[in-house]
Design a protein around this motif. Structure first.
Motif, short mmCIF file in Angstrom:
data_model
loop_
_atom_site.label_atom_id
_atom_site.label_comp_id
_atom_site.label_asym_id
_atom_site.label_seq_id
_atom_site.Cartn_x
_atom_site.Cartn_y
_atom_site.Cartn_z
N GLY A 80 0.83 -1.20 0.00
CA GLY A 80 0.00 0.00 0.00
C GLY A 80 0.86 1.25 0.00
N SER A 81 0.22 2.39 0.13
CA SER A 81 0.96 3.66 0.16
C SER A 81 0.18 4.68 0.97
N THR A 82 0.89 5.70 1.43
CA THR A 82 0.27 6.79 2.19
C THR A 82 0.77 8.12 1.66
N GLU A 83 -0.12 9.12 1.68
CA GLU A 83 0.23 10.45 1.19
C GLU A 83 0.17 11.51 2.29
N ASP A 84 -0.41 11.17 3.43
CA ASP A 84 -0.60 12.14 4.51
C ASP A 84 0.59 12.16 5.46
N ALA A 85 1.00 13.36 5.86
CA ALA A 85 2.10 13.49 6.81
C ALA A 85 1.65 13.04 8.20
N GLY A 86 2.63 12.56 8.97
CA GLY A 86 2.32 12.15 10.35
C GLY A 86 2.87 10.77 10.65
N PHE A 87 2.30 10.12 11.71
CA PHE A 87 2.72 8.77 12.11
C PHE A 87 1.79 7.75 11.47
N HIS A 88 2.39 6.65 11.03
CA HIS A 88 1.62 5.56 10.41
C HIS A 88 2.13 4.23 10.94
N PHE A 89 1.25 3.23 10.89
CA PHE A 89 1.63 1.90 11.35
C PHE A 89 1.78 0.94 10.18
N LYS A 90 2.63 -0.06 10.39
CA LYS A 90 2.86 -1.12 9.42
C LYS A 90 3.16 -2.40 10.19
N ALA A 91 3.21 -3.49 9.48
CA ALA A 91 3.59 -4.76 10.12
C ALA A 91 5.10 -4.78 10.34
N PRO A 92 5.57 -5.52 11.34
CA PRO A 92 7.01 -5.56 11.61
C PRO A 92 7.85 -6.04 10.43
N TRP A 93 7.28 -6.91 9.60
CA TRP A 93 8.04 -7.45 8.48
C TRP A 93 7.98 -6.57 7.23
N GLN A 94 7.32 -5.44 7.37
CA GLN A 94 7.24 -4.51 6.24
C GLN A 94 8.23 -3.36 6.40
N ASP A 95 8.63 -2.78 5.29
CA ASP A 95 9.44 -1.57 5.34
C ASP A 95 8.82 -0.53 4.39
N VAL A 96 9.39 0.67 4.37
CA VAL A 96 8.82 1.76 3.59
C VAL A 96 9.85 2.33 2.63
N VAL A 97 9.35 2.78 1.48
CA VAL A 97 10.17 3.48 0.49
C VAL A 97 9.55 4.86 0.32
#
Length: 316
Positions: A80-97
């Motif tokens: 998935g993806s997010t466009e809003d600034a702030g804090f977000h949650f993800k699963a421990p096995w996931q990372d972000v680009v």
């Protein structure tokens, strides 16, 4: 061999999983110590808190204003993806680009070194041929921004933003100006930089319209031809200035001469009108009025055949 971006992301994912597991173990162990060993209660509480922080930390990420984030699973699939600034949650096995969708800059100047950082890039000058075949070196700056909605597609096709800039943005930013310059003469390139910049921008907008890239600014900062060409151009400019100055002087002299003619004609017309207005009858009438005025003022007027004589009797 240096680590690739993809390998780094995989390593980060593995670190996140390990930290999460350690955190869970620490939390469970801490709770167990509190429950079973009263004398180890403090240690158990500390362990539980540390474990909870580690778990939460592996599931939390921050996002800045002007960023779009793609969340990816271990192995590379998009979650998935997010466009809003702030804090977000993800699963421990996931990372972000992360992708910077604010104003990015691609700059080609002089003997600059090719360099890529995030969404921006630097490089050496662009060399092109104008419509007459003359070679010109351009210093060019392009400001662009990304449409946030393309983040997942961008990741699927190119991975990181730096890779996208290296493979797509920078090459097109170099090739389009070369094509545009080929449509302009040497004089136009040297004298009409605004038109050249506008043409490059329009061509980039057309090329990038389907890629989610918005062109914010195109600025041609420098144009350098061989000295022989610029010397001829400067000489032609000097000749044009001298010619214009001579034309201006001729025009001024012409206007001054015409002004004198008009003034002289005006004076002549006025004298002619005055002469025509002084007929014998008018002159005789004015003469009689003058004698009448003299008589009324106490002067003695003696008439004769030739002309009257006015004698002053001394009356004021």
């Amino acid at each position: 061999m240096p680590e690739s971006k993809e390998e780094a992301l995989e390593r980060i994912s593995m670190v996140g999983i390990i930290v999460s597991v350690i955190g869970v173990v620490a939390f469970i162990s801490g709770v167990a110590l509190v429950a079973r060993h009263a004398d180890r209660k403090v240690i158990g509480v500390i362990g539980s808190v540390v474990g909870l922080i580690m778990v939460i930390g592996s599931c939390l990420y921050t996002q800045d204003i002007g960023e779009t984030v793609v969340v990816r699973n271990l192995g590379g699939s998009v979650a998935g993806s997010t466009e809003d600034a702030g804090f977000h949650f993800k699963a421990p096995w996931q990372d972000v680009v992360k992708y910077d969708v604010r104003n990015n800059v691609v700059s080609f100047i002089g003997d600059g070194t090719e360099d890529y950082f995030g969404g921006s890039a630097n490089g050496p000058q662009i060399t092109a041929n104008d419509s007459g075949g003359s070679k010109v070196d351009l210093d060019l700056q392009i400001n662009y921004s990304l449409d946030p909605s393309i983040a997942e597609t961008l990741y699927s096709q190119y991975g990181t933003q730096e890779s996208f800039v290296k493979k797509v943005v920078a090459p097109i930013a170099r090739s389009i100006p070369r094509d545009v310059i080929g449509k302009y003469t040497t004089i136009e390139v040297l004298t009409n930089v605004d038109a050249v910049s506008k043409a490059i921008r329009e061509a980039l907008e057309q090329e990038w319209s389907g890629l989610g890239i918005n062109v914010d600014l195109v600025n041609v900062q420098g144009r350098r031809y061989d000295s022989a060409i610029t010397d001829r151009y400067n000489a032609a400019q000097a000749a044009a200035v001298a010619k214009q100055e001579a034309q201006n002087k001729q025009e001024t002299a012409k206007v001054e001469a015409e002004t004198k003619v008009i003034q002289a004609q005006g004076e002549a017309d006025a004298n002619a009108a005055l002469s025509e207005s002084l007929s014998p009858e008018v002159l005789q009438s004015q003469y009689n009025e003058a004698l009448q005025t003299a008589a009324e003022n106490g002067c003695l007027v003696v008439a004769s055949e030739d002309s009257p004589v006015v004698l002053n009797t001394g009356k004021e």
